[in-house]
Write an enzyme that holds these catalytic residues in place. Structure first.
Site, PDB file in Angstrom:
ATOM      1  N   CYS A  91       0.854  -1.194   0.000  1.00  0.00           N
ATOM      2  CA  CYS A  91       0.000   0.000   0.000  1.00  0.00           C
ATOM      3  C   CYS A  91       0.885   1.238   0.000  1.00  0.00           C
ATOM      4  CB  CYS A  91      -0.987  -0.013   1.162  1.00  0.00           C
ATOM      5  SG  CYS A  91      -0.231  -0.072   2.787  1.00  0.00           S
ATOM      6  N   ARG A 101      -2.282  -0.791   5.500  1.00  0.00           N
ATOM      7  CA  ARG A 101      -3.492  -1.250   4.815  1.00  0.00           C
ATOM      8  C   ARG A 101      -3.256  -2.616   4.190  1.00  0.00           C
ATOM      9  NH1 ARG A 101      -4.965   3.849   1.017  1.00  0.00           N
ATOM     10  NH2 ARG A 101      -2.715   4.137   1.126  1.00  0.00           N
TER      11      ARG A 101
END
Lengths: 149, 297
Positions: free
Chosen positions: B245, B250
């Site tokens: 990410c 994430r």
């Protein structure tokens, strides 16, 4: 570029943060988050009509009310209960700047977040929230002042 | 509504329900850790018995861009009352985004029994379950320092990713605008986690991380997840898969989905992610919505 000077109420808050250690600064921020005033009745059902400050995916709503007579601004800030850090920042800004004159607000230094000394306890990107809030408020006030001519 | 069965997932033990937490949170063998994006959320109220873990201050080396070392990890674990045998259960805000990150870091240190609370903090609160502001102070435990932090298995470095382009599927879990290169940072992160170049790693499929979660923060069914990752993103039957990410948090959520829910045994998280790749000199980048081709070797 206007001269940057810390408004008195905001300076007192900064002093409060500077007087304690890192851990207690977070506790202090939590205290502030609890003190953020409820959104006035007239906005409660119309949060979507307030301006949303896009930062950290946390909804923060903002409205500035202008009193052109005395040249002062009332700040209305709202953030959800599950975003206490954002609420804490909003509360600091509210207590530090609410009801001040346009000039005082515009003169607020942009490095407020750094002055609070939260960078060790809070990641830089979380601190962005307070920059975004202050930046947006100053932008709106400047826009209003310029529009008045 | 009955809780869904976790037996549908590749590793049914990787998730626990809020009901399970209510029943087992006080077991001696269970340690409950809350890991949030919001640094103050735990203090406003948490599941009784849960302790706070802050990824920024607890898991990262304060100087080098890296995680803490095995000795620091052991010290941290013992301060939370964890032993190598403990069942460590993570939960947090924003569909367990940061909880998955903490779980992934624990994985690097070889802790065996790690679980996520399906639905995280939101589901617990929505069910009207008890929250408290009491902070537990567990007795320190013995946690021997792991021999090493096992990065090779679940963590990908820049060199690994470069080498894998065209061989293993890559999953980019950022927003579509970050993937295409329209913006060089996530909305709201412009001044701290930006990159000089926008776009994605050649051949990477775009699957924003939150697509793995339902509205209530729980994970989608295995069938739905397979449709997204295996079919649509083209991970298929690959032996290896790498998620990335912006800074690697994430993508830990996506790593958890690939590794534990879909059973890709060699899923890795590239935590250098776009802040490294998009700032590095001479690394290949693709802009726009097409995956792009692997550069000629």
């Amino acid at each position: 570029m206007t001269e940057q000077t810390m408004p008195q109420p905001l300076q007192e808050i900064v002093d409060e943060f500077q007087a304690v250690e890192d851990r207690q600064r977070l506790e202090l921020l939590l205290e502030f988050s609890k003190e953020l005033p409820e959104v006035p009745e007239k906005y409660r059902e119309h949060l979507d009509e307030m301006e949303q400050v896009e930062e950290c995916q946390t909804p923060l709503f903002l409205t500035v009310e202008y009193n052109d007579g005395p040249g002062t601004a009332e700040l209305v800030l709202a953030a959800p209960a599950e975003a206490p850090t954002t609420r804490g920042f909003a509360s600091i800004i509210h207590q530090g700047l609410n009801g001040l004159t346009y000039e005082e607000i515009l003169a607020t230094p942009d490095d407020l977040a750094d002055r609070l000394g939260l960078s060790r306890a809070i990641t830089p990107l979380r601190l962005r929230g307070i920059r975004a809030m202050l930046g947006r408020i100053k932008h709106n006030v400047r826009h209003h002042v310029n529009a008045r001519g | 509504m009955a809780d869904k069965s976790f037996s549908q997932y590749a590793n049914p033990d990787a998730l626990v329900s809020t009901e399970w937490v209510a029943e087992h949170k006080d077991d001696d063998s269970v340690v409950l850790l809350e890991s949030n994006e919001d640094v103050l959320l735990y203090e406003t109220g948490h599941i009784p018995g849960a302790q706070k873990i802050d990824w920024h201050t607890d898991l990262n080396d304060p100087v080098t861009r890296d995680f803490i070392n095995p000795e620091q990890f052991a010290e941290f674990a013992s301060s939370k009352g964890i032993t190598p045998e403990s069942t460590v259960v993570f939960y947090g805000d924003k569909s367990n985004w940061w909880a998955a990150y903490a779980l992934w870091v624990f994985t690097l240190f070889g802790h065996k029994d790690l679980r996520l609370v399906d639905g995280g903090r939101q589901k617990w609160a929505d069910e009207g379950r008890e929250l408290t502001t009491d902070v537990p102070s567990p007795a320190k435990t013995e946690y021997p320092a792991p021999a090493q932090r096992n990065d090779a298995e679940f963590r990908a470095y820049r060199e690994d990713v470069l080498e894998q382009i065209g061989k293993a599927p890559l999953v980019d879990v950022r927003s579509p605008a970050e993937y295409s290169g329209e913006v060089t940072s996530a909305p709201g992160f412009e001044d701290k986690e930006g990159a000089l170049r926008g776009g994605h790693i050649p051949t990477a499929a775009s699957v924003p991380w939150a697509r793995a979660a339902n509205e209530d923060g729980t994970f989608k069914s295995r069938e739905e997840l397979q449709a997204i990752y295996k079919d649509e993103a083209g991970v298929g039957e690959a032996d290896e898969v790498i998620a990335y990410c912006r800074i690697g948090e994430r993508s830990s959520h996506t790593w958890f989905v690939l590794q534990h829910l879909l059973g890709y045994d060699n899923a890795r998280n590239y935590d250098g992610s776009w802040t490294e790749w998009g700032n590095a000199v001479r690394l290949p980048i693709v802009t726009g919505t097409e995956k792009g081709e692997a550069p000629a070797q």
